[in-house]
Design an enzyme around this catalytic site. Structure first.
Site, short mmCIF file in Angstrom:
data_model
loop_
_atom_site.label_atom_id
_atom_site.label_comp_id
_atom_site.label_asym_id
_atom_site.label_seq_id
_atom_site.Cartn_x
_atom_site.Cartn_y
_atom_site.Cartn_z
N LYS A 43 0.81 -1.21 0.00
CA LYS A 43 0.00 0.00 0.00
C LYS A 43 0.85 1.27 0.00
O LYS A 43 0.39 2.33 -0.37
CB LYS A 43 -0.87 0.06 1.28
CG LYS A 43 -1.72 -1.12 1.53
CD LYS A 43 -2.52 -0.89 2.86
CE LYS A 43 -3.20 -2.17 3.24
NZ LYS A 43 -2.88 -2.59 4.60
N ASP A 96 7.42 3.37 -2.53
CA ASP A 96 7.73 4.39 -1.53
C ASP A 96 9.16 4.20 -1.03
O ASP A 96 9.91 5.15 -0.91
CB ASP A 96 6.72 4.35 -0.36
CG ASP A 96 6.56 2.96 0.23
OD1 ASP A 96 7.01 1.97 -0.40
OD2 ASP A 96 5.99 2.84 1.33
N ASP A 131 14.07 -1.31 0.65
CA ASP A 131 14.84 -1.65 1.85
C ASP A 131 15.87 -2.70 1.46
O ASP A 131 16.93 -2.37 0.93
CB ASP A 131 13.85 -2.14 2.92
CG ASP A 131 14.46 -2.26 4.30
OD1 ASP A 131 15.68 -2.41 4.39
OD2 ASP A 131 13.73 -2.21 5.29
N LYS A 137 16.89 2.82 0.95
CA LYS A 137 17.60 2.65 2.22
C LYS A 137 18.94 1.96 1.99
O LYS A 137 19.01 0.98 1.24
CB LYS A 137 16.73 1.78 3.13
CG LYS A 137 16.91 2.05 4.58
CD LYS A 137 16.08 1.10 5.40
CE LYS A 137 15.05 1.83 6.22
NZ LYS A 137 14.45 0.98 7.27
N ASP A 146 4.18 3.23 6.89
CA ASP A 146 3.43 2.99 8.13
C ASP A 146 4.30 2.38 9.23
O ASP A 146 5.37 1.84 8.98
CB ASP A 146 2.28 2.02 7.87
CG ASP A 146 2.77 0.59 7.65
OD1 ASP A 146 3.69 0.39 6.84
OD2 ASP A 146 2.24 -0.32 8.31
N ARG A 161 0.43 6.56 7.89
CA ARG A 161 0.59 6.67 6.44
C ARG A 161 0.19 8.07 5.93
O ARG A 161 0.66 8.52 4.91
CB ARG A 161 -0.27 5.62 5.72
CG ARG A 161 0.21 4.19 5.88
CD ARG A 161 -0.46 3.31 4.83
NE ARG A 161 -0.40 1.90 5.15
CZ ARG A 161 0.59 1.07 4.82
NH1 ARG A 161 1.63 1.53 4.16
NH2 ARG A 161 0.54 -0.21 5.12
C1 PRP Z 1 7.46 -1.99 2.12
C2 PRP Z 1 7.71 -1.07 0.94
C3 PRP Z 1 8.22 -2.02 -0.11
C4 PRP Z 1 8.93 -3.09 0.70
C5 PRP Z 1 10.40 -2.83 0.63
O1 PRP Z 1 6.22 -2.56 1.98
O2 PRP Z 1 6.55 -0.39 0.55
O3 PRP Z 1 7.17 -2.57 -0.87
O4 PRP Z 1 8.49 -2.97 2.05
O5 PRP Z 1 11.11 -3.79 1.36
P1 PRP Z 1 12.22 -4.72 0.71
O6 PRP Z 1 13.02 -3.86 -0.22
O7 PRP Z 1 13.01 -5.17 1.91
O8 PRP Z 1 11.56 -5.85 0.00
P2 PRP Z 1 5.47 -3.35 3.15
O9 PRP Z 1 5.72 -4.83 2.98
O10 PRP Z 1 5.86 -2.76 4.48
O11 PRP Z 1 3.96 -3.12 2.83
P3 PRP Z 1 3.15 -1.72 2.72
O12 PRP Z 1 3.63 -1.05 1.45
O13 PRP Z 1 1.74 -2.15 2.65
O14 PRP Z 1 3.47 -0.89 3.94
#
Ligand code: PRP
Length: 175
Positions: free
Chosen positions: A43, A100, A103, A131, A159, A165
């Site tokens: 999301k 967004d 990581d 990141k 979030d 958010r």
């Molecule tokens: C977050 C972000 C990315 C993912 C990145 O999503 O929006 O999609 O983590 O992490 P990575 O590079 O380690 O794979 P999340 O799973 O927290 O879901 P959300 O977008 O619904 O908050």
């Protein structure tokens, strides 16, 4: 469960707006004469996607995809599962994946492989935040808003346990 509260502001509303306009200018120039299919990863990307798209002058269509990685709330296991697929056939389309935050890069590594197999005309990444973490997946990020250190952050779509958010700026989380 650890309790968190909002810490220092990392990027103000104005700083984000300036960077979003820069990225949109670059994207509009690169895709001139082409239609972009912007794919938001749910999301977290919805706020950035909405602001970015409204500053892009090239024609744009939208789709959304959702995936989850197994693991605890803070550590990914590296296993990614598609929860909601695209509605659109992306063959021969210019696809711009909008995130967004990147990581570990595992989510995007999985998604890019998955989307590439569908035969898009082009496939690029635009992420507001990137990141810097050790052992990050090797990804070519065409459009990057800000590079950040390995801190927990919320706001502007990001979030903590589904809260924050809607903060119009990006802040650190304080334990
Ligand atoms: C977050 C972000 C990315 C993912 C990145 O999503 O929006 O999609 O983590 O992490 P990575 O590079 O380690 O794979 P999340 O799973 O927290 O879901 P959300 O977008 O619904 O908050």
């Amino acid at each position: 469960m650890a309790r968190f509260e909002l810490g220092e502001t990392l990027f103000t509303t104005d700083e984000i707006a300036v960077r979003v306009r820069d990225l949109a200018r670059q994207i509009s120039r690169d895709y001139e004469g082409e239609e972009i299919l912007m794919v938001g990863i749910l999301k977290g990307a919805f706020v950035f996607l909405a602001d970015l798209a409204r500053c892009i002058t090239a024609p744009v269509r939208f789709d959304f995809i959702s995936c989850s990685s197994y693991g605890s709330s803070t550590k990914t296991s590296g296993v990614v599962r598609l929860q909601k697929d695209l509605d659109t056939d992306i063959a021969d389309r210019h696809v711009l994946v909008v995130e967004d935050i990147i990581d570990t890069g595992l989510t995007l590594s999985y998604l890019l492989k998955n989307l590439e197999a569908r035969g898009p005309a082009s496939l690029e990444i635009c992420s507001l935040l990137n990141k810097q973490v050790p052992g990050k997946a090797d990804l070519e990020i065409r459009y990057e808003g800000f590079s950040i250190s390995d801190v927990s952050i919320v706001g502007y779509g990001l979030d903590y346990d589904e809260s924050y958010r809607n903060l119009p700026y990006i802040a650190a989380l304080k334990k």
